[in-house]
Design a protein around this motif. Sequence first.
Motif, PDB file in Angstrom:
ATOM      1  N   TRP A 179       0.852  -1.187   0.000  1.00 53.21           N
ATOM      2  CA  TRP A 179       0.000   0.000   0.000  1.00 53.21           C
ATOM      3  C   TRP A 179       0.884   1.233   0.000  1.00 53.21           C
ATOM      4  O   TRP A 179       1.789   1.358   0.814  1.00 53.21           O
ATOM      5  N   GLU A 212       1.959   5.112  -2.538  1.00 49.46           N
ATOM      6  CA  GLU A 212       1.682   6.040  -3.626  1.00 49.46           C
ATOM      7  C   GLU A 212       1.752   5.376  -5.002  1.00 49.46           C
ATOM      8  O   GLU A 212       1.349   5.962  -6.003  1.00 49.46           O
ATOM      9  N   CYS A 221       0.013   2.720  -5.735  1.00 50.18           N
ATOM     10  CA  CYS A 221      -1.257   2.005  -5.951  1.00 50.18           C
ATOM     11  C   CYS A 221      -2.201   2.867  -6.784  1.00 50.18           C
ATOM     12  O   CYS A 221      -3.255   3.309  -6.315  1.00 50.18           O
ATOM     13  N   LYS A 274      -9.482   2.717  -2.076  1.00 48.37           N
ATOM     14  CA  LYS A 274      -9.308   4.152  -1.896  1.00 48.37           C
ATOM     15  C   LYS A 274     -10.662   4.802  -2.164  1.00 48.37           C
ATOM     16  O   LYS A 274     -11.596   4.162  -2.645  1.00 48.37           O
ATOM     17  N   CYS A 303      -5.996   7.702   1.973  1.00 49.54           N
ATOM     18  CA  CYS A 303      -5.034   7.796   0.870  1.00 49.54           C
ATOM     19  C   CYS A 303      -4.517   9.220   0.771  1.00 49.54           C
ATOM     20  O   CYS A 303      -5.296  10.173   0.706  1.00 49.54           O
ATOM     21  N   VAL A 332      -1.915   9.223  -4.996  1.00 54.28           N
ATOM     22  CA  VAL A 332      -1.055   8.274  -5.698  1.00 54.28           C
ATOM     23  C   VAL A 332      -0.369   8.994  -6.846  1.00 54.28           C
ATOM     24  O   VAL A 332      -0.823  10.043  -7.298  1.00 54.28           O
ATOM     25  N   CYS A 362      -6.431  12.742  -8.031  1.00 54.30           N
ATOM     26  CA  CYS A 362      -6.235  12.975  -6.599  1.00 54.30           C
ATOM     27  C   CYS A 362      -6.419  14.437  -6.204  1.00 54.30           C
ATOM     28  O   CYS A 362      -6.571  14.744  -5.022  1.00 54.30           O
ATOM     29  N   GLY A 420      -8.997  12.251   0.174  1.00 48.75           N
ATOM     30  CA  GLY A 420      -8.316  11.028   0.573  1.00 48.75           C
ATOM     31  C   GLY A 420      -8.912  10.291   1.750  1.00 48.75           C
ATOM     32  O   GLY A 420      -8.406   9.238   2.145  1.00 48.75           O
ATOM     33  N   ASN A 467       2.103  11.610   5.144  1.00 51.79           N
ATOM     34  CA  ASN A 467       1.088  11.548   4.104  1.00 51.79           C
ATOM     35  C   ASN A 467       0.253  12.824   4.056  1.00 51.79           C
ATOM     36  O   ASN A 467      -0.063  13.330   2.998  1.00 51.79           O
TER      37      ASN A 467
END
Length: 254
Positions: free
Chosen positions: A13, A15, A17, A40, A68, A71, A81, A86, A103
């Motif tokens: 798991w 960035e 993905c 996600k 998340c 990514v 994104c 996220g 993150n």
Amino acid sequence: MIGTSGEAAQLDWGEGCLTNLANYVPAAVKKAGRVGVVVKQCDMRAVQGLVQENQVRAEDLVLVGAACAGVKDGEDIAAKCLNCDGTPHALCDIVVDADGVRNVDRRAEAAAGRHSDPRDAQVAYLESLPAEVRWQYWQRQFARCLRCYACRAACPLCYCGSCIVEKHRPQWISPAIEAGGNTAWNVIRAFHLAGRCTGCDECARACPSDIRLDLINHKLRLETERQFRASGSDAQGKPVLVDFRMDDPEDFVL
């Protein structure tokens, strides 16, 4: 597909993905019965679309929502994104929050550099051009189409057992790699996704000719949101092409 707790160590798991794997969910359910799916927020929209359209039953899924921080598509954060916070989707059965501050900082840094979805500006620019110039642009795009149908294979919501391009009696779309058939295929596919596309951009990433399929889908998503207040991002709503309301606009009716 992971079948035991011991196999969970194989999962990764981060960035990297990027790929939306929701199109594998119906086959997994058919093979194993009830399955757990780690999603996600963007993946969840595609899974929800499959549930809405009766491709899988909600009771056959245990949805594990993972926070998340975005990514990467190559060296940059993926366009999908930029308008996503996220957070795990509210309809998930289990929520797993990301640990650590890194993150959060990385998402804030990306948001500071690019405040909006770049496709908004790209669509607006194309809309500002005269109709004949737009037509020439898309003809150049479609001329590169190899008719490999990688876009169809990558899309979680392109699940028809028999696609219109494979129908020969009558034959709706020419199978030849030529202007008419290429245009018909790409335009018809885009309209089939109107109000259903969740913006995962898998079609554009899969295209070996780099056709801007994401711009077509983004334009139609903006139009369905504007005219019908519906989009593939609405987890509770029905797809616009299978819904009807008395106050639907009719300006387009000749």
